[in-house]
Design an enzyme around this catalytic site. Structure first.
Site, PDB file in Angstrom:
ATOM      1  N   LYS A 119       0.825  -1.379   0.218  1.00 18.62           N
ATOM      2  CA  LYS A 119       0.011  -0.094  -0.099  1.00 18.62           C
ATOM      3  C   LYS A 119       0.977   1.291  -0.141  1.00 18.62           C
ATOM      4  O   LYS A 119       0.694   2.385  -0.787  1.00 18.62           O
ATOM      5  CB  LYS A 119      -0.965   0.115   1.295  1.00 18.62           C
ATOM      6  CG  LYS A 119      -2.074  -1.092   1.210  1.00 18.62           C
ATOM      7  CD  LYS A 119      -3.206  -0.873   2.073  1.00 18.62           C
ATOM      8  CE  LYS A 119      -4.407  -1.668   2.057  1.00 18.62           C
ATOM      9  NZ  LYS A 119      -5.268  -1.800   3.014  1.00 18.62           N
ATOM     10  N   LYS A 202      -5.167  -9.121  -6.867  1.00 23.55           N
ATOM     11  CA  LYS A 202      -6.395  -9.457  -5.957  1.00 23.55           C
ATOM     12  C   LYS A 202      -7.424  -8.534  -6.477  1.00 23.55           C
ATOM     13  O   LYS A 202      -7.272  -7.472  -6.687  1.00 23.55           O
ATOM     14  CB  LYS A 202      -5.889  -9.181  -4.631  1.00 23.55           C
ATOM     15  CG  LYS A 202      -6.782  -9.770  -3.401  1.00 23.55           C
ATOM     16  CD  LYS A 202      -6.312  -9.393  -2.205  1.00 23.55           C
ATOM     17  CE  LYS A 202      -6.393  -7.796  -1.932  1.00 23.55           C
ATOM     18  NZ  LYS A 202      -6.349  -7.199  -0.759  1.00 23.55           N
ATOM     19  N   LYS A 205     -11.521  -3.177  -4.044  1.00 21.67           N
ATOM     20  CA  LYS A 205     -12.404  -2.139  -3.939  1.00 21.67           C
ATOM     21  C   LYS A 205     -11.654  -0.973  -4.259  1.00 21.67           C
ATOM     22  O   LYS A 205     -12.068  -0.055  -4.734  1.00 21.67           O
ATOM     23  CB  LYS A 205     -13.354  -1.992  -2.652  1.00 21.67           C
ATOM     24  CG  LYS A 205     -12.689  -2.237  -1.387  1.00 21.67           C
ATOM     25  CD  LYS A 205     -13.491  -1.880  -0.090  1.00 21.67           C
ATOM     26  CE  LYS A 205     -13.713  -2.726   1.002  1.00 21.67           C
ATOM     27  NZ  LYS A 205     -12.391  -3.077   1.824  1.00 21.67           N
TER      28      LYS A 205
HETATM   29  P1  TYM Z   1     -10.580  -5.423   3.637  1.00 25.48           P
HETATM   30  O1  TYM Z   1     -11.576  -4.476   3.951  1.00 25.48           O
HETATM   31  O2  TYM Z   1      -9.470  -5.000   2.817  1.00 25.48           O
HETATM   32  O3  TYM Z   1     -11.393  -6.992   3.381  1.00 25.48           O
HETATM   33  C1  TYM Z   1     -12.310  -7.555   4.285  1.00 25.48           C
HETATM   34  C2  TYM Z   1     -12.263  -9.007   3.982  1.00 25.48           C
HETATM   35  O4  TYM Z   1     -12.375  -9.463   2.721  1.00 25.48           O
HETATM   36  C3  TYM Z   1     -11.460 -10.157   2.394  1.00 25.48           C
HETATM   37  N1  TYM Z   1     -10.971  -9.948   0.781  1.00 25.48           N
HETATM   38  C4  TYM Z   1     -11.087 -10.657  -0.033  1.00 25.48           C
HETATM   39  N2  TYM Z   1     -11.095 -12.250   0.088  1.00 25.48           N
HETATM   40  C5  TYM Z   1     -10.828 -13.074  -0.982  1.00 25.48           C
HETATM   41  N3  TYM Z   1     -10.372 -12.379  -2.225  1.00 25.48           N
HETATM   42  C6  TYM Z   1     -10.559 -10.977  -2.428  1.00 25.48           C
HETATM   43  N4  TYM Z   1     -10.150 -10.298  -3.380  1.00 25.48           N
HETATM   44  C7  TYM Z   1     -10.605 -10.266  -1.067  1.00 25.48           C
HETATM   45  N5  TYM Z   1     -10.486  -9.035  -0.850  1.00 25.48           N
HETATM   46  C8  TYM Z   1     -10.960  -8.683   0.121  1.00 25.48           C
HETATM   47  C9  TYM Z   1     -10.307  -9.942   3.228  1.00 25.48           C
HETATM   48  O5  TYM Z   1      -9.157 -10.886   3.429  1.00 25.48           O
HETATM   49  C10 TYM Z   1     -10.839  -9.437   4.477  1.00 25.48           C
HETATM   50  O6  TYM Z   1     -11.267 -10.682   5.183  1.00 25.48           O
HETATM   51  N6  TYM Z   1      -7.581  -5.544   7.506  1.00 25.48           N
HETATM   52  C11 TYM Z   1      -8.662  -6.002   7.238  1.00 25.48           C
HETATM   53  C12 TYM Z   1      -9.769  -5.429   8.118  1.00 25.48           C
HETATM   54  C13 TYM Z   1      -9.836  -5.419   9.432  1.00 25.48           C
HETATM   55  C14 TYM Z   1      -9.954  -6.897  10.112  1.00 25.48           C
HETATM   56  C15 TYM Z   1      -9.832  -6.528  11.495  1.00 25.48           C
HETATM   57  C16 TYM Z   1     -10.279  -8.271   9.736  1.00 25.48           C
HETATM   58  C17 TYM Z   1      -9.476  -4.549  10.521  1.00 25.48           C
HETATM   59  N7  TYM Z   1      -9.640  -5.169  11.581  1.00 25.48           N
HETATM   60  C18 TYM Z   1      -9.948  -7.519  12.392  1.00 25.48           C
HETATM   61  C19 TYM Z   1     -10.215  -8.887  10.799  1.00 25.48           C
HETATM   62  C20 TYM Z   1     -10.037  -8.862  12.087  1.00 25.48           C
HETATM   63  C21 TYM Z   1      -8.836  -5.595   5.723  1.00 25.48           C
HETATM   64  O7  TYM Z   1      -8.272  -4.730   5.255  1.00 25.48           O
HETATM   65  O8  TYM Z   1      -9.955  -6.157   5.225  1.00 25.48           O
END
Ligand code: TYM
Length: 340
Positions: A119, A202, A205
């Protein structure tokens, strides 16, 4: 230390940094809904504090994204009666515990985080301190609930290892068994849904190309069009999973089909092996529309009543704080902070 002294409890979060994608749905939300029906207490979170780490968002957009994400959770099957649904900034103990974890985590650990490197890109000096500290806040999100299980997509694996390292170091430093060593739950055919335009990236969004992803708010025509235009190779589908090696775009579409249809990759290939993409893509588009259209129309319905969403989140925050206040208080005592 084992998890057994802790209540089986699931926590997971999603950033309201843009539209929910099919990657979020298949990699995370589907599992959230399943685990809600199992033996766990479940807490699901819009992580709005995380959403401003990569770049500051327009305030009205952030508020809208947060409500839309709440609508997405509910429309996908997360019930505010069965799960605690919260917005991170409404439960201040997350950020308070994060400060302590900033003092537990080592710079070297944080510098190894591949997501920070991705990032931040070439110009790490210009990225925010919040982006660097992001995984410590994530550890606090999880551990403020003493969560034992965290369902996520594959890209969060390293952050969950860091969460375990932080819990271990805290427990060792203070000679306590206070924080659980959380188990990641990374399961299914779609733990890494790839971009529809580039099988090595990947689905995200934040990708500049809208054609690279399916948004949970896309209508039926848009979904079908994006799948029709998805990058593929010229070969027919193989009849065994091994035949997908070195064919990332083909594998991605098959994985998406398997997870949407709730069947295995082998079953997809048993049914569609030998088919050209000209035939497989319409089948996938029809399946995707059948599964996703009811979610997007329910999201739109819920978004018509933002006050109801706000009520659900206020109630969730109240429920959450019954857990987080005592955990923070005890943490302060352990650390020697006089606190409130
Ligand atoms: P974020 O918002 O990027 O994504 C949310 C969840 O979606 C999953 N994900 C995917 N899974 C499969 N294929 C993809 N292309 C894909 N894109 C996103 C992510 O693995 C995630 O599970 N750091 C986290 C948010 C967070 C969090 C937490 C998660 C903050 N605190 C505590 C778990 C526990 C994140 O950036 O998610």
């Amino acid at each position: 230390m084992t998890d057994s002294q802790f209540t089986p409890r699931v926590f997971s979060g999603i950033q309201p940094s843009g539209c929910l994608t099919l990657g979020n749905y298949l990699g995370a939300i589907k599992r959230f809904v399943q685990m809600q029906e199992e033996e766990y207490e479940t807490i699901y979170c819009m992580v709005d504090l995380h959403a401003i780490t990569a770049k500051l968002l327009d305030p009205a957009t952030l508020r809208k994204n947060t409500r839309e994400l709440a609508a997405g959770f509910i429309a996908s099957g997360i019930s505010p009666e069965k799960s605690i649904l919260i917005n991170q900034s409404q439960v201040p103990e997350h950020a308070q515990l994060a400060w302590i974890f900033n003092c537990i985590a080592r710079m070297g650990w944080m510098q190894r985080m591949t997501q920070f490197k991705d990032k931040a890109g070439k110009n790490a000096e210009a990225s925010s301190l919040g982006l660097f500290a992001y995984p410590a806040l994530m550890a606090a999100d999880i551990l403020i609930y003493h969560a034992t299980h965290v369902p996520v997509g594959d890209d969060q694996k390293q952050h969950l290892e860091l969460t375990r390292d932080i819990a271990t170091k805290f427990n060792q430093e203070y000679d306590v068994d206070f924080f659980p060593i959380t188990e990641p739950v990374i399961e299914g055919a779609a733990t890494r849904v790839m971009s529809l335009r580039d099988g090595s990236k990947k689905m995200s969004k934040s990708d500049a190309s809208d054609a690279s992803r399916i948004n949970m708010t896309d209508d039926a025509d848009t979904i079908a069009k994006k799948i029709r235009k998805a990058k593929t190779d010229p070969d027919a589908l193989p009849s065994e999973a091994k035949g997908l090696d070195d064919r990332p775009e083909a594998r991605n579409l098959v994985n998406i089909y398997a997870e949407l249809a709730e069947i295995t990759v082998d079953q997809v290939l048993a049914d569609h092996g030998g088919a050209q993409f000209g035939a497989f893509k319409p089948a996938l588009a029809e399946l995707a529309v059948t599964k996703l259209a009811p979610i997007s129309s329910e999201m739109a319905r819920l978004m018509d009543d933002p006050a109801e969403i706000d009520r659900i989140l206020a109630h969730g925050a109240e429920q959450a704080r019954e857990i987080t206040e005592p955990v923070l208080k005890k943490t302060y005592e352990i650390v020697g902070l006089v606190g409130a």
